[in-house]
Scaffold this motif. Sequence first.
Motif, PDB file in Angstrom:
ATOM      1  N   VAL A 188       0.855  -1.197   0.000  1.00 20.60           N
ATOM      2  CA  VAL A 188       0.000   0.000   0.000  1.00 20.60           C
ATOM      3  C   VAL A 188       0.882   1.236   0.000  1.00 20.60           C
ATOM      4  CG1 VAL A 188      -1.857  -1.179   1.235  1.00 20.60           C
ATOM      5  CG2 VAL A 188      -0.126   0.078   2.534  1.00 20.60           C
ATOM      6  N   ASP A 189       0.301   2.346  -0.373  1.00 21.85           N
ATOM      7  CA  ASP A 189       1.014   3.619  -0.359  1.00 21.85           C
ATOM      8  C   ASP A 189       1.307   3.995   1.098  1.00 21.85           C
ATOM      9  OD1 ASP A 189       1.654   6.423  -0.367  1.00 21.85           O
ATOM     10  OD2 ASP A 189       0.793   6.518  -2.380  1.00 21.85           O
ATOM     11  N   PRO A 190       2.576   4.366   1.423  1.00 24.77           N
ATOM     12  CA  PRO A 190       2.903   4.733   2.807  1.00 24.77           C
ATOM     13  C   PRO A 190       2.003   5.835   3.377  1.00 24.77           C
ATOM     14  CG  PRO A 190       4.908   4.498   1.521  1.00 24.77           C
ATOM     15  CD  PRO A 190       3.759   4.389   0.556  1.00 24.77           C
ATOM     16  N   ASP A 191       1.504   6.726   2.504  1.00 29.83           N
ATOM     17  CA  ASP A 191       0.625   7.808   2.963  1.00 29.83           C
ATOM     18  C   ASP A 191      -0.684   7.283   3.537  1.00 29.83           C
ATOM     19  OD1 ASP A 191       1.947  10.294   2.557  1.00 29.83           O
ATOM     20  OD2 ASP A 191       1.825   9.963   0.410  1.00 29.83           O
ATOM     21  N   GLU A 192      -1.056   6.058   3.153  1.00 28.62           N
ATOM     22  CA  GLU A 192      -2.341   5.496   3.577  1.00 28.62           C
ATOM     23  C   GLU A 192      -2.258   4.743   4.901  1.00 28.62           C
ATOM     24  OE1 GLU A 192      -3.658   3.052   0.379  1.00 28.62           O
ATOM     25  OE2 GLU A 192      -3.777   4.698  -1.073  1.00 28.62           O
ATOM     26  N   VAL A 193      -1.049   4.547   5.406  1.00 26.27           N
ATOM     27  CA  VAL A 193      -0.847   3.768   6.630  1.00 26.27           C
ATOM     28  C   VAL A 193      -1.094   4.640   7.854  1.00 26.27           C
ATOM     29  CG1 VAL A 193       0.773   2.381   7.973  1.00 26.27           C
ATOM     30  CG2 VAL A 193       0.814   2.264   5.474  1.00 26.27           C
ATOM     31  N   GLU A 194      -1.975   4.187   8.741  1.00 27.36           N
ATOM     32  CA  GLU A 194      -2.310   4.957   9.939  1.00 27.36           C
ATOM     33  C   GLU A 194      -1.357   4.627  11.083  1.00 27.36           C
ATOM     34  OE1 GLU A 194      -6.343   4.079  10.850  1.00 27.36           O
ATOM     35  OE2 GLU A 194      -7.166   5.126   9.108  1.00 27.36           O
ATOM     36  N   VAL A 195      -1.307   5.521  12.058  1.00 26.46           N
ATOM     37  CA  VAL A 195      -0.481   5.296  13.252  1.00 26.46           C
ATOM     38  C   VAL A 195      -1.012   4.072  13.994  1.00 26.46           C
ATOM     39  CG1 VAL A 195       0.226   6.256  15.479  1.00 26.46           C
ATOM     40  CG2 VAL A 195       0.073   7.741  13.472  1.00 26.46           C
ATOM     41  N   GLY A 196      -0.088   3.215  14.451  1.00 29.79           N
ATOM     42  CA  GLY A 196      -0.480   2.021  15.181  1.00 29.79           C
ATOM     43  C   GLY A 196      -0.662   0.795  14.313  1.00 29.79           C
ATOM     44  N   THR A 197      -0.461   0.946  12.994  1.00 27.40           N
ATOM     45  CA  THR A 197      -0.590  -0.196  12.074  1.00 27.40           C
ATOM     46  C   THR A 197       0.669  -1.055  12.133  1.00 27.40           C
ATOM     47  OG1 THR A 197      -1.934   1.168  10.585  1.00 27.40           O
ATOM     48  CG2 THR A 197      -0.984  -0.841   9.663  1.00 27.40           C
ATOM     49  N   ILE A 198       0.490  -2.359  12.032  1.00 30.39           N
ATOM     50  CA  ILE A 198       1.628  -3.287  11.968  1.00 30.39           C
ATOM     51  C   ILE A 198       2.008  -3.459  10.498  1.00 30.39           C
ATOM     52  CG2 ILE A 198       2.504  -5.594  12.476  1.00 30.39           C
ATOM     53  CD1 ILE A 198       1.923  -4.001  14.981  1.00 30.39           C
ATOM     54  N   ILE A 199       3.239  -3.077  10.153  1.00 32.78           N
ATOM     55  CA  ILE A 199       3.726  -3.266   8.793  1.00 32.78           C
ATOM     56  C   ILE A 199       4.843  -4.307   8.800  1.00 32.78           C
ATOM     57  CG2 ILE A 199       3.090  -0.962   7.997  1.00 32.78           C
ATOM     58  CD1 ILE A 199       5.999  -0.101   8.404  1.00 32.78           C
ATOM     59  N   VAL A 200       5.010  -4.990   7.695  1.00 32.14           N
ATOM     60  CA  VAL A 200       6.025  -6.041   7.570  1.00 32.14           C
ATOM     61  C   VAL A 200       7.137  -5.533   6.661  1.00 32.14           C
ATOM     62  CG1 VAL A 200       6.504  -8.400   6.829  1.00 32.14           C
ATOM     63  CG2 VAL A 200       4.287  -7.837   7.870  1.00 32.14           C
ATOM     64  N   VAL A 201       8.378  -5.604   7.141  1.00 33.94           N
ATOM     65  CA  VAL A 201       9.534  -5.181   6.345  1.00 33.94           C
ATOM     66  C   VAL A 201      10.415  -6.406   6.105  1.00 33.94           C
ATOM     67  CG1 VAL A 201      11.447  -3.559   6.148  1.00 33.94           C
ATOM     68  CG2 VAL A 201       9.435  -2.927   7.497  1.00 33.94           C
ATOM     69  N   GLN A 202      10.513  -6.784   4.836  1.00 31.31           N
ATOM     70  CA  GLN A 202      11.297  -7.963   4.473  1.00 31.31           C
ATOM     71  C   GLN A 202      12.754  -7.587   4.218  1.00 31.31           C
ATOM     72  OE1 GLN A 202       8.551 -10.819   1.995  1.00 31.31           O
ATOM     73  NE2 GLN A 202       8.237  -8.738   1.227  1.00 31.31           N
ATOM     74  N   PRO A 203      13.667  -8.572   4.262  1.00 27.54           N
ATOM     75  CA  PRO A 203      15.081  -8.287   3.990  1.00 27.54           C
ATOM     76  C   PRO A 203      15.249  -7.606   2.629  1.00 27.54           C
ATOM     77  CG  PRO A 203      14.847 -10.487   4.891  1.00 27.54           C
ATOM     78  CD  PRO A 203      13.453  -9.985   4.637  1.00 27.54           C
ATOM     79  N   GLY A 204      16.067  -6.553   2.593  1.00 31.37           N
ATOM     80  CA  GLY A 204      16.318  -5.815   1.360  1.00 31.37           C
ATOM     81  C   GLY A 204      15.385  -4.649   1.126  1.00 31.37           C
ATOM     82  N   GLU A 205      14.331  -4.516   1.952  1.00 37.78           N
ATOM     83  CA  GLU A 205      13.366  -3.435   1.769  1.00 37.78           C
ATOM     84  C   GLU A 205      13.690  -2.248   2.671  1.00 37.78           C
ATOM     85  OE1 GLU A 205       9.267  -5.736   0.444  1.00 37.78           O
ATOM     86  OE2 GLU A 205       9.569  -5.266   2.569  1.00 37.78           O
TER      87      GLU A 205
END
Length: 622
Positions: A130-147
């Motif tokens: 999703v677009d980072p602008d759409e992510v609300e505070v308190g959301t759990i995001i997943v960051v994979q190796p290399g990202e």
Amino acid sequence: MNKKQKKVLIRVIVASVLLILCAVLPTTGYVRFATFMVPYLVIGYDILKKAWKGILNKQVFDENFLMAVATVGAILLGEYPEGVAVMLFYQIGELFQSYAVGKSRRNISELMDIRPDYANIEVDGKLEQVDPDEVEVGTIIVVQPGEKIPIDGVIEEGNTTLNTSALTGESVPRDAREGDEVISGCINMSGLIKVKTTKEFGESTVSKILDLVENSSSKKSRSENFISKFAKYYTPAVCYGALALAILPPLVRMLFLSAAPEWSIWIYRALTFLVISCPCALVISIPLSFFAGIGGASHEGVLVKGSNYLETLSQTKYVVFDKTGTMTQGVFEVAGIHHNTISQEDVLEYAALAECASSHPISKSLQRAYGKLIDRSRVTDIEEISGNGVTAKVDGKNVAAGNAKLMERLGVDYIDCHSVGTIVHVAVDGKYAGHILICDMIKPHAKEAIQALRKSGIKKTIMLTGDSKRIADQVAADLGIDEVYSELLPGDKVSKVEELLDAKTEKEKLAFVGDGINDAPVLSRADIGIAMGALGSDAAIEAADIVLMDDDPLKISKAIHISRKCIHIVYENIYFAIGIKVLFLLLGAIGIANMWMAIFADVGVMILAVLNAIRALFVKNL
């Protein structure tokens, strides 16, 4: 090279070949004129078009107008090779300048690469981008190796290593584990992590940094403002001067000397005068020097908010430091253990277990130094005595950990410690076991930083702190700082900086270096505010003029070195360009300088000035 630059290069090559052919071919009259017009239009059609648009928009006096008038005039006088050559070499200079600007932009572009394209959100067991602008505070995001980490947050799950070089300029990776704060723009190098966002994308570190860099060109230095004003009046002045040179001498010759006016000679001199007078070298090289300086600094992890701050930093003679978080790490650590009746390991173990229920920074430092998982089942009867310390039973033994007052209260003979810092005395079953020294550790390169500043010509280094005089004096002595003022409240720091500002001369500038969290008033009051250790600090990015994106104090002297090198290059270009212009304008007016010499005075000087300007990109290791 980009597409536009490649097209200009092709035109330069084609026009050069055609010019040589035209010069070799034995043509005369209109045929010669027609053959030379081919390379002239190939290389100069866009300059003629821009000059015509400028006339229509009533913005006549610019370099395109000067080149158009000079080259068209030369052709009308029958000087075809010179007219084409002036336009050709001008385009070569423009191409070279465009390439140099592109090169200096690459350091900024590398910084811009920290902008994340997406954020991963887990939905029904699958990852969705999703677009980072759409992510609300308190959301759990997943960051994979290399990202890239797209938004600031706290690691909820997983361990990894982060590459922060795009932000700090340092290639050494940083370990991050569950509970650690992470900031946007870093690259996840190893493990998959889940991050709970603490900010919206627009408020995250990466957004603030990008905004800072993108707006840096809007804050111009006095040198740039001078050149802008200079060009505004200079170009019309030389145009009218050229017109006077073309008309007045022939008229004087005709009216007062009764001789032939020799119009062609004086018009040729006037056209040569116009080519020489083109202010490209100044108008291009001065902003390019500052742009290159800001680009070179950003590559080193030093963010400068504008060329005006770069200019002010170059004049810095006094550097004032906050202590905690700037010259020291701002984190209490165990600096030494002195044992008496039991081993050092046992002294630390008993102290850490006795303090296990406390959240005090001193207790936390003991637990960190112990480094093992604390088994609370071993500890009972914990009692905290305010202002003294704690008592507890550890493995059935009575343990007391605290200051000298606690030992006196319990009637335990203790050994006093003369080291500067917080002393935790430990007694086991009523017998003195030893003591632990805890202090705010000096940063690894802090002493080297002070030495580097002294070598760079800084007159005086000063430290301000709210700590006690004893601790402040000890830290200042260890670092080699010239003056220290202790036991200051935040308001007192502002007052002290104002005193120092009043004591110095107008030309000497004062820089204040703070951690950017609670130093905003002082950062704003100083001539130049430098925030260090500012990775992720909103206050630093907003309050400071210059932001050091890691906590290495050695970067301060490097930033000063970059600024001085940049300003030195700017003045070199100003003196060189104006000096050559004035010399050749005089030679052109009296007929010694011809059109070929005018090409050097214009394009040659511009190329040399641009070459000199891009030196600001390269920062030697200090």
